[in-house]
Design an enzyme around this catalytic site. Structure first.
Site, PDB file in Angstrom:
ATOM      1  N   GLU A  65       0.807  -1.225   0.000  1.00  0.00           N
ATOM      2  CA  GLU A  65       0.000   0.000   0.000  1.00  0.00           C
ATOM      3  C   GLU A  65       0.838   1.271   0.000  1.00  0.00           C
ATOM      4  O   GLU A  65       0.566   2.198  -0.748  1.00  0.00           O
ATOM      5  CB  GLU A  65      -0.948   0.017   1.208  1.00  0.00           C
ATOM      6  CG  GLU A  65      -1.785   1.294   1.239  1.00  0.00           C
ATOM      7  CD  GLU A  65      -2.813   1.340   2.338  1.00  0.00           C
ATOM      8  OE1 GLU A  65      -3.646   2.258   2.300  1.00  0.00           O
ATOM      9  OE2 GLU A  65      -2.782   0.481   3.240  1.00  0.00           O
ATOM     10  N   ASP A  82      -0.721  -5.105   3.190  1.00  0.00           N
ATOM     11  CA  ASP A  82      -1.298  -3.923   3.834  1.00  0.00           C
ATOM     12  C   ASP A  82      -0.724  -3.891   5.245  1.00  0.00           C
ATOM     13  O   ASP A  82      -1.084  -4.722   6.088  1.00  0.00           O
ATOM     14  CB  ASP A  82      -2.830  -4.007   3.871  1.00  0.00           C
ATOM     15  CG  ASP A  82      -3.465  -2.668   4.231  1.00  0.00           C
ATOM     16  OD1 ASP A  82      -2.752  -1.811   4.790  1.00  0.00           O
ATOM     17  OD2 ASP A  82      -4.665  -2.480   3.965  1.00  0.00           O
ATOM     18  N   ILE A  84      -0.982  -1.798   7.827  1.00  0.00           N
ATOM     19  CA  ILE A  84      -2.011  -1.567   8.852  1.00  0.00           C
ATOM     20  C   ILE A  84      -3.329  -1.323   8.125  1.00  0.00           C
ATOM     21  O   ILE A  84      -3.549  -0.235   7.580  1.00  0.00           O
ATOM     22  CB  ILE A  84      -1.690  -0.373   9.779  1.00  0.00           C
ATOM     23  CG1 ILE A  84      -0.304  -0.503  10.415  1.00  0.00           C
ATOM     24  CG2 ILE A  84      -2.768  -0.258  10.867  1.00  0.00           C
ATOM     25  CD1 ILE A  84       0.084   0.662  11.321  1.00  0.00           C
ATOM     26  N   ASP A  85      -4.178  -2.318   8.110  1.00  0.00           N
ATOM     27  CA  ASP A  85      -5.511  -2.136   7.555  1.00  0.00           C
ATOM     28  C   ASP A  85      -6.417  -1.685   8.700  1.00  0.00           C
ATOM     29  O   ASP A  85      -6.646  -2.425   9.656  1.00  0.00           O
ATOM     30  CB  ASP A  85      -6.041  -3.439   6.955  1.00  0.00           C
ATOM     31  CG  ASP A  85      -7.383  -3.219   6.283  1.00  0.00           C
ATOM     32  OD1 ASP A  85      -7.404  -2.569   5.222  1.00  0.00           O
ATOM     33  OD2 ASP A  85      -8.407  -3.670   6.836  1.00  0.00           O
ATOM     34  N   THR A  87      -5.986   1.977   9.498  1.00  0.00           N
ATOM     35  CA  THR A  87      -5.068   3.003  10.011  1.00  0.00           C
ATOM     36  C   THR A  87      -5.795   4.075  10.815  1.00  0.00           C
ATOM     37  O   THR A  87      -5.283   4.547  11.835  1.00  0.00           O
ATOM     38  CB  THR A  87      -4.290   3.664   8.846  1.00  0.00           C
ATOM     39  OG1 THR A  87      -3.460   2.679   8.232  1.00  0.00           O
ATOM     40  CG2 THR A  87      -3.409   4.799   9.342  1.00  0.00           C
ATOM     41  N   ASP A 210      -6.199  -4.410   0.616  1.00  0.00           N
ATOM     42  CA  ASP A 210      -7.167  -4.560   1.708  1.00  0.00           C
ATOM     43  C   ASP A 210      -7.695  -5.989   1.812  1.00  0.00           C
ATOM     44  O   ASP A 210      -8.065  -6.442   2.892  1.00  0.00           O
ATOM     45  CB  ASP A 210      -8.375  -3.632   1.502  1.00  0.00           C
ATOM     46  CG  ASP A 210      -8.009  -2.162   1.490  1.00  0.00           C
ATOM     47  OD1 ASP A 210      -7.252  -1.740   2.380  1.00  0.00           O
ATOM     48  OD2 ASP A 210      -8.488  -1.437   0.599  1.00  0.00           O
TER      49      ASP A 210
END
Length: 273
Positions: A65, A82, A84-85, A87, A210
């Site tokens: 990402e 990802d 930190i999905d 955030t 994601d």
């Protein structure tokens, strides 16, 4: 042991360690867009994950990402990350945020790992072999009646023209379903479908990172996943609907009734696989 899965787990765990380190010392937050945040923890976590993967598979492609310019997917082995999905949740100290690591080959998912950091829940899957939560096999729910269905969603934030039809759909689903939730991490929402907590899920404006891992987890847990037209173009179409077969069918029907056709379409045909 599947070596790809072991590397994915090792990389994801390194990501979790990095997130916790930044959470302890404090994070710096920047705006990528009006509703889109990035923190220094996102960037550091992504680097930590990539470092682990490259130590084991230096020739593999990376699609991540925060550091990948384009979200084009090649046929070659590609790790989709990802860091930190969720955030926005993380930045505000709100639970439900995940590390997501997947490996795709020939534009299809092969392994996936999603770890929800605050609860230390590790969801994993291997294509053709099943899906697990903390090592225990999981399956989607068997609920058949939509009046008893518990469903997750997200809200459109980068295309505000969709707000009115989306809210019309939301209003109808509030009347038809037992409950709707918006936890704020799509990877976690999808894993909740996979383990039967949610009976279904729908969202607009998701990207491949994601859902690259969680989509495989759903499929291996017996779930159905499509775009809003019921086609297999969910990976890059930014429109996803999933669930057990009954809930998926119901959500697809409602989306068809409340979302105009031009807003159900995938963004770019070249991204379909």
């Amino acid at each position: 042991m599947n070596s790809d899965l072991e590397v994915a787990r090792k990389a994801a765990r390194e990501g979790v360690r990095t997130i916790k380190k930044y959470k302890e010392k404090g994070i710096n937050i920047e705006q990528k867009g009006f509703h889109d945040l990035v923190t220094d923890a996102d960037i550091a976590t992504e680097k930590a994950i990539i470092k682990v993967i490259k130590e084991h598979f230096p020739e593999d492609e990376i699609l991540a990402e925060e550091s990948t310019a384009e979200d084009q997917l090649k046929d070659s082995r590609t790790w989709i990350i990802d860091p930190i999905d969720g955030t926005t949740n993380f930045a505000h100290g709100f639970p439900m945020y995940c590390v997501s690591v997947a490996m795709w080959e020939k534009k299809a998912p092969k392994v996936g790992v999603v770890i929800e950091v605050t609860r230390d829940e590790e969801f994993t899957a291997i294509a053709g072999e099943g899906a697990w939560l903390n090592g225990e096999a999981i399956r989607v729910s068997t609920k058949s009646e939509h009046k008893k269905a518990f469903v997750g969603t997200g809200f459109p934030y980068n295309d505000l023209s969709l707000i009115e039809p989306y809210l019309n759909l939301f209003r109808k689903l509030m009347q038809e379903l037992q409950g709707i939730r918006r936890p704020g991490s799509a990877a976690y929402d999808l894993c909740c479908v996979a383990c039967g907590r949610f009976d279904g899920f729908y969202e607009y404006s998701l990207h491949i990172w994601d859902l690259a891992a969680a989509a495989l987890i759903i499929k291996e847990a017996g779930g159905v996943i499509t775009d809003w037209d019921g086609e297999d173009r969910w990976a890059f179409g930014e429109r996803i609907v999933t669930g057990n077969s009954n809930t998926h069918t119901f959500l697809l029907k409602m989306i068809g009734e409340y979302i105009p056709e031009e807003q159900r379409r995938v963004v770019t045909a070249e991204h379909s696989h």
